[in-house]
Write a protein that holds these residues in place. Structure first.
Motif, PDB file in Angstrom:
ATOM      1  N   VAL A 116      54.811   1.276  -3.264  1.00 15.56           N
ATOM      2  CA  VAL A 116      54.644  -0.126  -2.861  1.00 15.56           C
ATOM      3  C   VAL A 116      53.715  -0.800  -3.855  1.00 15.56           C
ATOM      4  O   VAL A 116      52.701  -0.226  -4.253  1.00 15.56           O
ATOM      5  N   ASN A 117      54.072  -1.987  -4.277  1.00 14.28           N
ATOM      6  CA  ASN A 117      53.187  -2.785  -5.105  1.00 14.28           C
ATOM      7  C   ASN A 117      52.778  -4.012  -4.284  1.00 14.28           C
ATOM      8  O   ASN A 117      53.632  -4.830  -3.937  1.00 14.28           O
ATOM      9  N   VAL A 118      51.494  -4.103  -3.953  1.00 13.46           N
ATOM     10  CA  VAL A 118      51.016  -5.277  -3.213  1.00 13.46           C
ATOM     11  C   VAL A 118      50.775  -6.389  -4.234  1.00 13.46           C
ATOM     12  O   VAL A 118      49.823  -6.338  -5.008  1.00 13.46           O
ATOM     13  N   ILE A 119      51.671  -7.365  -4.265  1.00 16.25           N
ATOM     14  CA  ILE A 119      51.650  -8.361  -5.341  1.00 16.25           C
ATOM     15  C   ILE A 119      50.711  -9.527  -5.037  1.00 16.25           C
ATOM     16  O   ILE A 119      50.445 -10.343  -5.909  1.00 16.25           O
ATOM     17  N   ALA A 120      50.213  -9.607  -3.831  1.00 16.09           N
ATOM     18  CA  ALA A 120      49.183 -10.601  -3.496  1.00 16.09           C
ATOM     19  C   ALA A 120      48.550 -10.139  -2.198  1.00 16.09           C
ATOM     20  O   ALA A 120      49.228  -9.550  -1.352  1.00 16.09           O
ATOM     21  N   ASP A 121      47.257 -10.373  -2.071  1.00 15.10           N
ATOM     22  CA  ASP A 121      46.559  -9.918  -0.870  1.00 15.10           C
ATOM     23  C   ASP A 121      45.592 -11.004  -0.398  1.00 15.10           C
ATOM     24  O   ASP A 121      44.551 -11.236  -1.005  1.00 15.10           O
ATOM     25  N   THR A 122      45.974 -11.676   0.654  1.00 14.03           N
ATOM     26  CA  THR A 122      45.103 -12.720   1.236  1.00 14.03           C
ATOM     27  C   THR A 122      44.676 -12.322   2.643  1.00 14.03           C
ATOM     28  O   THR A 122      44.163 -13.146   3.396  1.00 14.03           O
ATOM     29  N   ALA A 123      44.863 -11.030   2.972  1.00  8.83           N
ATOM     30  CA  ALA A 123      44.669 -10.595   4.363  1.00  8.83           C
ATOM     31  C   ALA A 123      43.249 -10.819   4.862  1.00  8.83           C
ATOM     32  O   ALA A 123      43.039 -11.022   6.052  1.00  8.83           O
ATOM     33  N   LYS A 124      42.267 -10.771   3.946  1.00  5.79           N
ATOM     34  CA  LYS A 124      40.872 -10.866   4.402  1.00  5.79           C
ATOM     35  C   LYS A 124      40.263 -12.241   4.090  1.00  5.79           C
ATOM     36  O   LYS A 124      39.073 -12.456   4.328  1.00  5.79           O
ATOM     37  N   ASP A 125      41.046 -13.147   3.537  1.00  2.00           N
ATOM     38  CA  ASP A 125      40.500 -14.456   3.159  1.00  2.00           C
ATOM     39  C   ASP A 125      40.169 -15.298   4.390  1.00  2.00           C
ATOM     40  O   ASP A 125      40.877 -15.269   5.390  1.00  2.00           O
ATOM     41  N   LEU A 126      39.071 -16.038   4.285  1.00  2.00           N
ATOM     42  CA  LEU A 126      38.703 -17.018   5.314  1.00  2.00           C
ATOM     43  C   LEU A 126      38.367 -18.331   4.627  1.00  2.00           C
ATOM     44  O   LEU A 126      37.584 -18.300   3.669  1.00  2.00           O
ATOM     45  N   PRO A 127      38.860 -19.474   5.061  1.00  2.00           N
ATOM     46  CA  PRO A 127      39.863 -19.603   6.112  1.00  2.00           C
ATOM     47  C   PRO A 127      41.124 -18.793   5.789  1.00  2.00           C
ATOM     48  O   PRO A 127      41.404 -18.538   4.622  1.00  2.00           O
ATOM     49  N   THR A 128      41.838 -18.400   6.828  1.00  2.00           N
ATOM     50  CA  THR A 128      43.040 -17.598   6.607  1.00  2.00           C
ATOM     51  C   THR A 128      44.042 -18.419   5.804  1.00  2.00           C
ATOM     52  O   THR A 128      44.167 -19.633   5.975  1.00  2.00           O
ATOM     53  N   ARG A 129      44.736 -17.751   4.901  1.00  2.00           N
ATOM     54  CA  ARG A 129      45.667 -18.470   4.031  1.00  2.00           C
ATOM     55  C   ARG A 129      46.751 -17.534   3.528  1.00  2.00           C
ATOM     56  O   ARG A 129      46.719 -16.331   3.775  1.00  2.00           O
ATOM     57  N   LEU A 130      47.671 -18.108   2.773  1.00  2.00           N
ATOM     58  CA  LEU A 130      48.759 -17.357   2.154  1.00  2.00           C
ATOM     59  C   LEU A 130      48.689 -17.594   0.657  1.00  2.00           C
ATOM     60  O   LEU A 130      48.085 -18.577   0.208  1.00  2.00           O
ATOM     61  N   PRO A 131      49.312 -16.712  -0.133  1.00  2.00           N
ATOM     62  CA  PRO A 131      49.324 -16.985  -1.572  1.00  2.00           C
ATOM     63  C   PRO A 131      50.215 -18.177  -1.878  1.00  2.00           C
ATOM     64  O   PRO A 131      51.169 -18.453  -1.145  1.00  2.00           O
ATOM     65  N   ARG A 132      49.897 -18.894  -2.957  1.00  2.00           N
ATOM     66  CA  ARG A 132      50.807 -19.928  -3.438  1.00  2.00           C
ATOM     67  C   ARG A 132      51.847 -19.244  -4.306  1.00  2.00           C
ATOM     68  O   ARG A 132      51.577 -18.189  -4.884  1.00  2.00           O
ATOM     69  N   PRO A 133      53.030 -19.844  -4.419  1.00  2.00           N
ATOM     70  CA  PRO A 133      54.109 -19.194  -5.195  1.00  2.00           C
ATOM     71  C   PRO A 133      53.642 -18.745  -6.586  1.00  2.00           C
ATOM     72  O   PRO A 133      54.003 -17.658  -7.037  1.00  2.00           O
ATOM     73  N   GLU A 134      52.763 -19.544  -7.248  1.00  2.00           N
ATOM     74  CA  GLU A 134      52.361 -19.170  -8.617  1.00  2.00           C
ATOM     75  C   GLU A 134      51.395 -17.986  -8.645  1.00  2.00           C
ATOM     76  O   GLU A 134      51.137 -17.417  -9.697  1.00  2.00           O
ATOM     77  N   GLU A 135      50.872 -17.592  -7.502  1.00  2.00           N
ATOM     78  CA  GLU A 135      49.994 -16.413  -7.446  1.00  2.00           C
ATOM     79  C   GLU A 135      50.786 -15.109  -7.378  1.00  2.00           C
ATOM     80  O   GLU A 135      50.197 -14.027  -7.377  1.00  2.00           O
ATOM     81  N   LEU A 136      52.096 -15.189  -7.247  1.00  2.00           N
ATOM     82  CA  LEU A 136      52.900 -13.983  -7.047  1.00  2.00           C
ATOM     83  C   LEU A 136      53.434 -13.472  -8.383  1.00  2.00           C
ATOM     84  O   LEU A 136      54.139 -14.192  -9.084  1.00  2.00           O
ATOM     85  N   ALA A 137      53.082 -12.240  -8.726  1.00  2.00           N
ATOM     86  CA  ALA A 137      53.618 -11.613  -9.945  1.00  2.00           C
ATOM     87  C   ALA A 137      54.558 -10.498  -9.512  1.00  2.00           C
ATOM     88  O   ALA A 137      54.121  -9.406  -9.166  1.00  2.00           O
ATOM     89  N   PHE A 138      55.855 -10.811  -9.505  1.00  2.00           N
ATOM     90  CA  PHE A 138      56.830  -9.825  -9.020  1.00  2.00           C
ATOM     91  C   PHE A 138      56.946  -8.658 -10.003  1.00  2.00           C
ATOM     92  O   PHE A 138      56.791  -8.834 -11.216  1.00  2.00           O
ATOM     93  N   THR A 139      57.236  -7.472  -9.471  1.00  2.00           N
ATOM     94  CA  THR A 139      57.462  -6.295 -10.304  1.00  2.00           C
ATOM     95  C   THR A 139      58.887  -6.339 -10.848  1.00  2.00           C
ATOM     96  O   THR A 139      59.830  -6.556 -10.066  1.00  2.00           O
ATOM     97  N   ASP A 140      59.027  -6.113 -12.146  1.00  2.00           N
ATOM     98  CA  ASP A 140      60.378  -6.053 -12.733  1.00  2.00           C
ATOM     99  C   ASP A 140      61.169  -4.933 -12.078  1.00  2.00           C
ATOM    100  O   ASP A 140      60.675  -3.814 -11.979  1.00  2.00           O
ATOM    101  N   GLY A 141      62.358  -5.230 -11.639  1.00  2.00           N
ATOM    102  CA  GLY A 141      63.218  -4.204 -11.070  1.00  2.00           C
ATOM    103  C   GLY A 141      62.823  -3.740  -9.675  1.00  2.00           C
ATOM    104  O   GLY A 141      63.272  -2.687  -9.213  1.00  2.00           O
ATOM    105  N   ALA A 142      61.973  -4.502  -8.982  1.00  2.00           N
ATOM    106  CA  ALA A 142      61.597  -4.123  -7.612  1.00  2.00           C
ATOM    107  C   ALA A 142      62.847  -4.042  -6.734  1.00  2.00           C
ATOM    108  O   ALA A 142      63.805  -4.803  -6.925  1.00  2.00           O
ATOM    109  N   ALA A 143      62.832  -3.120  -5.769  1.00  2.00           N
ATOM    110  CA  ALA A 143      63.988  -2.964  -4.871  1.00  2.00           C
ATOM    111  C   ALA A 143      64.123  -4.174  -3.946  1.00  2.00           C
ATOM    112  O   ALA A 143      65.231  -4.573  -3.595  1.00  2.00           O
ATOM    113  N   TYR A 144      62.991  -4.724  -3.548  1.00  2.00           N
ATOM    114  CA  TYR A 144      62.988  -5.935  -2.717  1.00  2.00           C
ATOM    115  C   TYR A 144      61.567  -6.479  -2.681  1.00  2.00           C
ATOM    116  O   TYR A 144      60.615  -5.806  -3.128  1.00  2.00           O
TER     117      TYR A 144
END
Ligand SMILES: *Cc1c(COP(=O)(O)O)cnc(C)c1O
Length: 360
Positions: A116-144
């Motif tokens: 598993v490659n965790v490509i973004a981790d905002t689980a502990k951020d406060l205020p709670t939030r999600l990554p923005r699309p530009e924060e995501l670095a996908f793995t080449d050839g990832a299965a999903y």
């Protein structure tokens, strides 16, 4: 006794119309002399229920023909395991976004099976939030790539979805059919029924048909999506009563103007509640970053835990139930899923105003 306003996160409120219809049909289903729960899942009465439930779900999503709709047992948690079992090959890697408690559980299951490659981790951020699309670095050839469209505990919701090259997999348990989305953007979607769809007892899985063939041969037959797709979710006895309740809920949703109609109502409910938080002069503090605020689970804190306890007690005495935040984070959470009536949000906002004036 009158019904209360049920803000519980799940199992959650169901449409009154669906409950009353189930009550009318419970004892003697359409003159059969038995309830739907007592009938063969191979008989024609149940077959009609099953077919219409699938057809309604397809209609609500405008689902293209190259996707299957499955009813699988074990809730969303079973899908945390089934997704990697079916889609992660032995030498592959899967991308996961860790956005909170539910995403973390999905990641734990995937790690049992593979890389598993965790490509973004905002689980502990406060205020709670999600990554923005530009924060995501996908793995080449990832299965999903796996995301959680709505974090039920943190009260955050993706407002637009990433568009990776790999199939996008989404846990939509707490916001499925609450707003329009393009199913073509996803390889697989799953949702435990007990939040927006019906009682507990199954997950709805929407899967693009070409992905059914990716399952490695060492996966037990029962845990292959293909097994259930080939048998129209009747490989074994499905949770017939849960699926019947999903049918009644989807009929109700269609009568509300489908997903577009309910989304408008959901946005108005959430906007009213967030306005009450923001207009409280800091007495109520929303815990989610404004740009990621969920329309389904609204989370906030009061100035002290003692005041939160008092708030919950007085709310409950007024018939405003299930407002306690998840045990892992505390605070207050109002879950206002599709079936939650706008009048309940009005009643909560009125109470919040009074409580603030008495205690602020
Ligand atoms: C509730 C929930 C789950 C767990 O569902 P179960 O059906 O209890 O396994 C998973 N993901 C999300 C986002 C949820 O809200």
């Amino acid at each position: 006794m009158a019904r209360v306003f049920n803000f519980g996160a799940g199992p959650a409120v169901l449409p009154e119309e669906a409950l009353l219809e189930a009550q009318r049909e419970l004892f003697d289903y359409k003159g059969c002399g038995m309830s739907i729960m007592e009938m063969s899942h191979r008989g024609k009465e149940y077959a009609a229920v099953h077919e219409e439930a699938v057809a309604n779900l397809r209609r609500l999503m405008s689902l293209p023909d190259d996707y299957d709709v499955l009813f699988l047992q074990g809730g969303a948690s079973a899908q945390f395991a089934m997704v990697p079992l079916n889609l992660l090959p032995p030498n592959g890697v899967a991308d996961y976004v860790n956005s909170g408690a539910w995403a973390s559980k999905a990641i734990r299951e995937a790690r049992v099976r593979g890389r598993v490659n965790v490509i973004a981790d905002t689980a502990k951020d406060l205020p709670t939030r999600l990554p923005r699309p530009e924060e995501l670095a996908f793995t080449d050839g990832a299965a999903y790539v796996h995301i959680t469209s709505n974090e039920t505990i943190a009260g955050t919701q993706w407002k637009s979805f990433p568009r990776p090259a790999a199939p996008l997999v989404a846990d939509m348990s707490s916001d499925f059919l609450s707003r329009p989305f393009d199913p073509r953007a996803f390889g697989l979607i799953y949702a435990g029924a007990q939040k927006n769809l019906g009682p507990a007892g199954c997950a709805v899985v929407v899967v693009r048909k070409d992905l059914l063939d990716r399952c490695p041969a060492d996966v037990p037959i029962f845990f292959r999506y293909k097994t259930h797709a080939e048998e129209n979710s009747l490989y074994n006895t499905p949770p017939t009563f849960t699926i019947y309740m999903i049918l009644l809920t989807t009929r109700w949703l269609l009568a509300q103007g489908g997903v577009n109609g309910i989304a408008e109502r959901n946005r108005a409910k959430a906007a009213r509640l967030y306005a009450a938080l923001d207009g409280s002069g800091g007495f109520y503090r929303g815990t989610a970053a404004p740009e990621f605020r969920s329309d389904m689970n609204v989370t906030w804190r009061l100035p002290s835990e003692a005041l939160e306890e008092k708030f919950l007690k007085e709310a409950s005495a007024r018939g405003l139930k299930g407002l306690k935040g998840h045990r892992s984070v505390g605070g207050i959470r109002a879950s206002i899923y599709n079936a939650f009536p706008p009048a309940g949000v009005d009643a909560l906002c009125e109470f919040m105003d009074e409580f603030r004036r008495a205690n602020g």
